[in-house]
Enzyme design. Structure first.
Site, PDB file in Angstrom:
ATOM      1  N   GLY A 188      32.098   9.125  54.596  1.00 25.55           N
ATOM      2  CA  GLY A 188      32.312   7.671  54.603  1.00 25.55           C
ATOM      3  C   GLY A 188      32.690   7.194  56.001  1.00 25.55           C
ATOM      4  N   GLY A 238      43.104  25.196  63.159  1.00 27.41           N
ATOM      5  CA  GLY A 238      42.748  26.486  62.575  1.00 27.41           C
ATOM      6  C   GLY A 238      42.062  27.379  63.603  1.00 27.41           C
ATOM      7  N   TYR A 260      36.041  28.070  46.072  1.00 27.08           N
ATOM      8  CA  TYR A 260      35.591  27.936  47.464  1.00 27.08           C
ATOM      9  C   TYR A 260      34.070  27.756  47.504  1.00 27.08           C
ATOM     10  CZ  TYR A 260      35.030  29.361  52.419  1.00 27.08           C
ATOM     11  OH  TYR A 260      34.717  29.436  53.761  1.00 27.08           O
ATOM     12  N   THR A 316      46.872  26.018  56.413  1.00 25.82           N
ATOM     13  CA  THR A 316      46.599  27.417  56.783  1.00 25.82           C
ATOM     14  C   THR A 316      46.494  27.580  58.297  1.00 25.82           C
ATOM     15  OG1 THR A 316      44.187  27.133  56.629  1.00 25.82           O
ATOM     16  CG2 THR A 316      45.333  27.887  54.638  1.00 25.82           C
TER      17      THR A 316
HETATM   18  P1  NAD Z   1      41.501  28.383  59.159  1.00 28.37           P
HETATM   19  O1  NAD Z   1      42.310  28.512  57.899  1.00 28.37           O
HETATM   20  O2  NAD Z   1      42.016  29.061  60.381  1.00 28.37           O
HETATM   21  O3  NAD Z   1      41.252  26.852  59.515  1.00 28.37           O
HETATM   22  C1  NAD Z   1      41.155  25.860  58.548  1.00 28.37           C
HETATM   23  C2  NAD Z   1      42.006  24.683  59.001  1.00 28.37           C
HETATM   24  O4  NAD Z   1      41.855  23.599  58.078  1.00 28.37           O
HETATM   25  C3  NAD Z   1      43.505  25.006  59.029  1.00 28.37           C
HETATM   26  O5  NAD Z   1      44.060  24.632  60.275  1.00 28.37           O
HETATM   27  C4  NAD Z   1      44.085  24.202  57.868  1.00 28.37           C
HETATM   28  O6  NAD Z   1      45.428  23.848  58.072  1.00 28.37           O
HETATM   29  C5  NAD Z   1      43.131  23.010  57.841  1.00 28.37           C
HETATM   30  N1  NAD Z   1      43.086  22.313  56.548  1.00 28.37           N
HETATM   31  C6  NAD Z   1      42.895  22.851  55.317  1.00 28.37           C
HETATM   32  N2  NAD Z   1      42.927  21.895  54.371  1.00 28.37           N
HETATM   33  C7  NAD Z   1      43.122  20.711  55.032  1.00 28.37           C
HETATM   34  C8  NAD Z   1      43.239  19.359  54.601  1.00 28.37           C
HETATM   35  N3  NAD Z   1      43.159  19.014  53.310  1.00 28.37           N
HETATM   36  N4  NAD Z   1      43.422  18.399  55.547  1.00 28.37           N
HETATM   37  C9  NAD Z   1      43.495  18.703  56.866  1.00 28.37           C
HETATM   38  N5  NAD Z   1      43.408  19.988  57.321  1.00 28.37           N
HETATM   39  C10 NAD Z   1      43.228  20.970  56.408  1.00 28.37           C
HETATM   40  O7  NAD Z   1      40.030  28.909  58.805  1.00 28.37           O
HETATM   41  P2  NAD Z   1      38.753  29.079  59.750  1.00 28.37           P
HETATM   42  O8  NAD Z   1      38.295  30.468  59.674  1.00 28.37           O
HETATM   43  O9  NAD Z   1      39.000  28.486  61.084  1.00 28.37           O
HETATM   44  O10 NAD Z   1      37.674  28.198  58.964  1.00 28.37           O
HETATM   45  C11 NAD Z   1      37.323  26.894  59.406  1.00 28.37           C
HETATM   46  C12 NAD Z   1      36.132  26.384  58.623  1.00 28.37           C
HETATM   47  O11 NAD Z   1      35.007  27.263  58.799  1.00 28.37           O
HETATM   48  C13 NAD Z   1      36.366  26.292  57.116  1.00 28.37           C
HETATM   49  O12 NAD Z   1      35.730  25.151  56.614  1.00 28.37           O
HETATM   50  C14 NAD Z   1      35.694  27.537  56.580  1.00 28.37           C
HETATM   51  O13 NAD Z   1      35.256  27.370  55.240  1.00 28.37           O
HETATM   52  C15 NAD Z   1      34.527  27.686  57.539  1.00 28.37           C
HETATM   53  N6  NAD Z   1      34.068  29.079  57.592  1.00 28.37           N
HETATM   54  C16 NAD Z   1      34.736  30.001  58.327  1.00 28.37           C
HETATM   55  C17 NAD Z   1      34.271  31.317  58.338  1.00 28.37           C
HETATM   56  C18 NAD Z   1      34.940  32.394  59.158  1.00 28.37           C
HETATM   57  O14 NAD Z   1      34.466  33.534  59.134  1.00 28.37           O
HETATM   58  N7  NAD Z   1      35.980  32.144  59.907  1.00 28.37           N
HETATM   59  C19 NAD Z   1      33.136  31.674  57.593  1.00 28.37           C
HETATM   60  C20 NAD Z   1      32.507  30.689  56.843  1.00 28.37           C
HETATM   61  C21 NAD Z   1      32.957  29.382  56.868  1.00 28.37           C
END
Ligand code: NAD
Ligand code: UDP
Length: 328
Positions: free
Chosen positions: A103, A11, A146, A36
């Site tokens: 875990g 991601g 979420y 995603t």
């Molecule tokens: P993103 O969608 O680019 O990355 C999320 C990644 O998680 C993706 O590559 C997706 O394929 C993977 N994923 C989702 N469900 C999965 C599963 N069940 N098993 C394995 N992989 C899975 O989003 P991001 O912006 O990079 O966010 C990453 C993390 O940071 C998330 O947990 C998000 O809640 C947190 N976050 C991001 C922001 C931001 O502004 N970017 C703000 C607050 C929190």
């Protein structure tokens, strides 16, 4: 050599964390089911001898052989458009995924850092938001899938820490942006830049008076890195306190891109937070961290990334088909 597992490694945030830990000399295992994310985000790391990619859904039992020193749990849909389309998956990755990784951390004696969010403050009644604020979340609203998953994630993490003695860290991430965001994930920065590049009007939701505070990815990664290596077990906000209304931000994008697009107004999504700004006193005092990259500098780098994307990526109206995932 230290070994680290990064979930959500394909991601936006996860891929930048993979880069950072490879640079720091770690052996990095990125785990992602690509729901995603985009494999292109980590393609450049594939030939690296200290990098491995596991295509795996973390809501299923997670197995990693050998020593593991650290886990960064970043797997989760993160944009409101994404998590509205895959609500059950979003709840499962925050709940069951986090349980599996805790875990694993317990089993391996690894330290785990989980990616929480400013969304746990909901539509905040306290401004700016400090870690002591408990939030104002609508459990049954569309964003609840979420927000509540992330709140549960924090609770189970603290329970593993208190009950099992697992070494845990919790970062509350505020809106973060930069290269490798997915162009069509619906978040405001790729949405506005994509619209400007395609010559479309910029869609501001509501009257645009709602605020956000945007943090550049390099600053965010530095904050997460410092928190992981610190001794601090309570949640820490990492974000840039420089706040702006969405309406003013649209105007900034029009200036940055040098286009003459208009701003058009669309309905405000339900429970869209009216204001958001991190109080980063804790991050400053405990981690010696504060953001270094101004919005103009970060946005310029981000715009350069998006405008150099292949034209087919820019014009492809990607609507990810999540239907098969929703059945699982
Ligand atoms: P993103 O969608 O680019 O990355 C999320 C990644 O998680 C993706 O590559 C997706 O394929 C993977 N994923 C989702 N469900 C999965 C599963 N069940 N098993 C394995 N992989 C899975 O989003 P991001 O912006 O990079 O966010 C990453 C993390 O940071 C998330 O947990 C998000 O809640 C947190 N976050 C991001 C922001 C931001 O502004 N970017 C703000 C607050 C929190
Ligand atoms: N937003 C907007 N137009 C868009 C996309 C988003 O006006 O095309 C607004 C959205 O309503 C919210 C803010 O921009 O107030 C930030 O939205 P985003 O989805 O990036 O993240 P959020 O902070 O809401 O999770």
């Amino acid at each position: 050599m230290k070994r680290i597992l990064i979930t959500g490694g394909a991601g936006f945030l996860g891929s930048h964390l993979c880069d950072r830990f490879i640079k720091e000399g770690y052996h990095v295992i990125a785990m992602d089911n690509l729901i995603t994310g985009d494999i292109d985000n980590i393609q450049h790391l594939m030939p690296h001898e200290n990098f491995e990619f596991y295509h795996h859904d973390v809501t299923k039992f997670v197995h990693v052989s050998g020593q593991l020193d650290y886990i960064l749990h970043f797997a989760s849909p993160a944009s409101p458009i994404d998590y509205l389309k895959i609500p059950i998956q979003t709840l499962k990755v925050g709940a069951m995924g986090t349980h599996n990784l805790l875990g694993l951390a317990k089993d391996k004696g690894a330290r785990i850092l989980i990616a929480s969010t400013s969304e746990i403050y909901g539509d905040p009644l306290v401004h700016p938001q400090s870690e002591e604020y408990y939030g104002n979340v609508n459990t049954i609203g569309p964003r609840g899938v979420y927000d509540e998953a992330k709140r549960y994630m924090e609770s189970i993490t603290m329970a593993y820490h208190r009950f099992h003695g697992v070494e845990t860290r919790i970062v509350r991430i505020f809106n973060t942006y930069g290269p490798r965001m997915r162009l069509n994930d619906g978040r405001v920065i790729p949405a506005f830049i994509g619209q400007a590049l395609r010559g479309e009007d910029l869609t501001v939701f509501g009257d645009g008076a709602q605020t956000r505070s945007f943090c550049f990815i390099d600053d965010q990664v530095e904050g997460i890195y410092r928190l992981l290596l610190s001794d601090y077990t309570m949640p820490v906000n990492i974000g840039n306190p420089h706040e702006i209304t969405i309406r003013d931000f649209a105007e900034e994008i029009i200036k940055l891109t040098g286009t003459d697009q208009k701003v058009i107004y669309k309905p405000l999504p339900k429970d869209d937070p009216q204001q958001r700004q991190p109080n980063i006193t804790k991050a400053k005092e405990i981690l010696g961290w504060e953001p270094k990259v101004s919005r103009s500098e970060g946005m310029k780098k981000t715009y350069d990334y998006f405008r150099n994307l292949p034209t087919e990526k820019l014009f492809k109206k990607e609507h990810r088909d999540f239907s098969s995932r929703n059945k699982k």
